[in-house]
Design a protein around this motif. Sequence first.
Motif: not given
Length: 385
Positions: A113-119, A303-305
């Motif tokens: 995961q190179d960006f916080w909380g993203e999937w 809502p995504q970030i």
Amino acid sequence: MRLIFSARDAAAALYVAPLAELAAHDPRNKVMVLAQAPAFGILSQAGINPVFIEAPAVNHPDDPAAAVLLKEAAHWVSDHQPDAVIAGLSSPGQGGIDEALLKVAACPTFLLQDFWGEWNPFFNAVPSVFLVLDAAARELNRQRHGADSFIMGSPRHACYSRLDIPAIRRTSRAKLNVETTQVIGWFGQSLHHVPGYTAVIEHWVAAVESLGEKPTVIYKPHPRESEAQRQQTLALLTANEAVPVRFLENWPVEEALIACDCVCSIMSNCLYDAAYLNFYSQMPLSSPVSVLTSQALLDTLSPQIAFEALPYTRLNLADTILPTDSLAEKLALALSSAGLEKAWLNAGQHLVSPTAAAAETLIFIQNFTEQNVRRKQSVCLMEQN
């Protein structure tokens, strides 16, 4: 261990490369790397020798092309019989080899995961473990996905310790012929479809034009920006001929970043790269700035970030500019000696050396995988008894 690594996006390739390279150096490991564009080119340049996945990314899980992609992923899993799959993070909206492998693999799966909380939930396959940058990412994953995380740090940035930053800065600025003027960079993202993205670029151009000491503007596109998107951005940036714009399409991203006194983007990983360059620099290098001046863009991406939880905001690794802020004033401060020193000091205080990140992550993957094997063996024994 038998390991399959995968990557589709550029950032994913940069995180996969040091892990795959280190894993391949151990003769006990059998490593396979699967990649789609643009990750394939980045991994190839890094000497990784990935397998090119010709099946393109797909737009809907029910598309016939999705079945082809899943079949391709299943083929490589069946052929390699991995003990673990380590997939890169790719942007939501499309499904690629990363999401397909997470879906079909029966072994433990790990998401870099190179960006916080993203999937990317394209095939709705949550990995066994998220491999994350820091505690903030781990907490976001708990809240959003109810998933386990291992804090790996940032293996992608370990190579920055070997960069001769002053020499690269001199060379890159000489190539731009801007040795005595400041440079401000716009680092694009493939977000032209998001309401407000164009407006942010327009706000940014107007703010740069209003600066008393006008810097030279550079534009470094994201690898996923199409030719049409690149030309659209160039048209916005060059609307006023009084501000010179240099298009650094073919420059290595580190050279473009090091040339800058101020690095601007929406929320690109380039801002994190710039912070790590400050971490390794012996003196203030650049001010990373996240430009979020469109309320429409914020409403779409929020809502995504979780913007407020990101280290950019929480640790002041980048200056975050919101619709209520004066963009021109913020850019002027970022370009000032006080702004540059603030960014440099914050990077040194809050970032952690990534030197051991790859090795520690591989040890974790091995231990987790071995524990999984032991659990399965225990279950089999219980069923036999």
